[in-house]
Design an enzyme around this catalytic site. Sequence first.
Site, short mmCIF file in Angstrom:
data_model
loop_
_atom_site.label_atom_id
_atom_site.label_comp_id
_atom_site.label_asym_id
_atom_site.label_seq_id
_atom_site.Cartn_x
_atom_site.Cartn_y
_atom_site.Cartn_z
NE ARG A 43 -2.88 0.52 3.44
CZ ARG A 43 -2.35 0.98 4.58
NH1 ARG A 43 -1.80 2.16 4.63
NH2 ARG A 43 -2.37 0.23 5.67
CE1 TYR A 95 -15.54 10.37 -17.12
CE2 TYR A 95 -15.06 10.59 -14.79
CZ TYR A 95 -15.47 9.82 -15.86
OH TYR A 95 -15.81 8.51 -15.65
CG ASP A 164 -8.49 14.96 -16.24
OD1 ASP A 164 -7.83 14.29 -17.04
OD2 ASP A 164 -9.48 14.52 -15.63
CE LYS A 189 -11.39 6.95 -19.14
NZ LYS A 189 -11.69 8.26 -18.59
C1 LIG Z 1 -12.30 8.65 -17.29
C2 LIG Z 1 -11.89 9.98 -16.83
C3 LIG Z 1 -11.70 10.26 -15.47
C4 LIG Z 1 -11.95 9.23 -14.41
O1 LIG Z 1 -10.99 8.20 -14.45
P1 LIG Z 1 -11.28 6.70 -13.94
O2 LIG Z 1 -10.01 6.00 -14.28
O3 LIG Z 1 -12.48 6.23 -14.69
O4 LIG Z 1 -11.55 6.78 -12.49
C5 LIG Z 1 -11.28 11.52 -15.12
N1 LIG Z 1 -11.07 12.48 -16.04
C6 LIG Z 1 -11.27 12.24 -17.35
C7 LIG Z 1 -11.03 13.35 -18.32
C8 LIG Z 1 -11.69 11.00 -17.79
O5 LIG Z 1 -11.89 10.80 -19.08
#
Ligand SMILES: *Cc1c(COP(=O)(O)O)cnc(C)c1O
Length: 378
Positions: A43, A95, A164, A189
């Site tokens: 962890r 998001y 982000d 992603k």
């Molecule tokens: C998918 C996504 C998230 C969230 O990420 P997870 O891995 O699904 O928790 C945050 N920001 C953006 C721009 C995303 O496309």
Amino acid sequence: MKFETRLVQFDPCPGDPHRPSATPIYQTSTFEIREGGAYDYTRSGNPTRTVLEAQLAHLEGGRRALCFASGMAAISAVARFVQPGERIVAGLDLYGGTSRLLSQVLPVRVEHVDTTDLAAVERALGRGARLMIVETPSNPLMRISDLRALVALCHRYETRLAVDNSLLSPWGQRPLEFGVDVVIHSATKHLAGHGDVTGGVVIGNDEAFLERVAFVRNAEGTALAPFESWLLLRGLQTLSIRQERACATACTVARMFQDHPAVERVFHPSLERHAGHALHHEQASSAGSVISVALRSREGVDALLTQARLFTTTVSFGSVHSSVSEPVSMSHASAPKRLRSLLPHHLVRLSIGLEDPDDLIEDLTRALDSVAVTAGQT
Ligand SMILES: *Cc1c(COP(=O)(O)O)cnc(C)c1O
């Protein structure tokens, strides 16, 4: 070394006397406690994750990276430094899950602003905010925010700026180079890239701040597991070659949509008529592989969702497979009403994968042509 070389040339296992050519999965929860030992409990730290983090920090141009069990866990850990009742300024078409976290889970105050409108940003920052969270391009409307200008404003008002960068990955855009304080990714992603891992990462240069984020991660137990770290590290090595192909195809698909009579409007920064096109190309090297399309009719939406055979209907993006989604009912179902009311009717979002570009174009055109014909007949 160039980005592409760094993706595959790294020490897979620092300090290992056997010199493996791939990073082993340290599938263990504990390590024998020894003097000078770097690890005690997974962890808190794990060698597989450490190699991944060093790679991600390097690629994004930051001093340190921290990997999390999901993108949401990463965003949450960053936002924890904002104290109860303090303010966060957030982009408008953020998001949906991020908006939900900020407004329904964290004990903070959130103000959504259009981050392409710098006067509005300045007014919001002037009311006092600890953190600003932005996506550029935003998703699903692909609105472009000026990173340099946001950095200047945030620093003037002593607000930490987090970007982000999930939509483009460090292959397409590196916000830290513009002075942004923190970059966050949903590694689910493009970074992992194969639709088989959920993960997140926080990258930055401020060691004290990242130490605080690491403390939160350890305290809350949200670090990425060894097997997921290994999968992510494996997927990451082909990031540039995947992105190159998917983004090139996306540009072709965007132009096809632009010329199709069933389509009202296309949202992709590669298009010259896209608002912010020039600004985007000053701060990013790729338009990305996600395209949003406003269709002229509900039939158009249904045709893309049900008749495009190579596009599976799923949330998410950035996998080797192409996919299609309807943001209003899927990825942005939890977004604030004000944002959902901004989304055009009949909006569809596509993620372009690695299939043959001609096959994808043919598939989409066949689906759309069925709509145009029906509309012409009625
Ligand atoms: C998918 C996504 C998230 C969230 O990420 P997870 O891995 O699904 O928790 C945050 N920001 C953006 C721009 C995303 O496309």
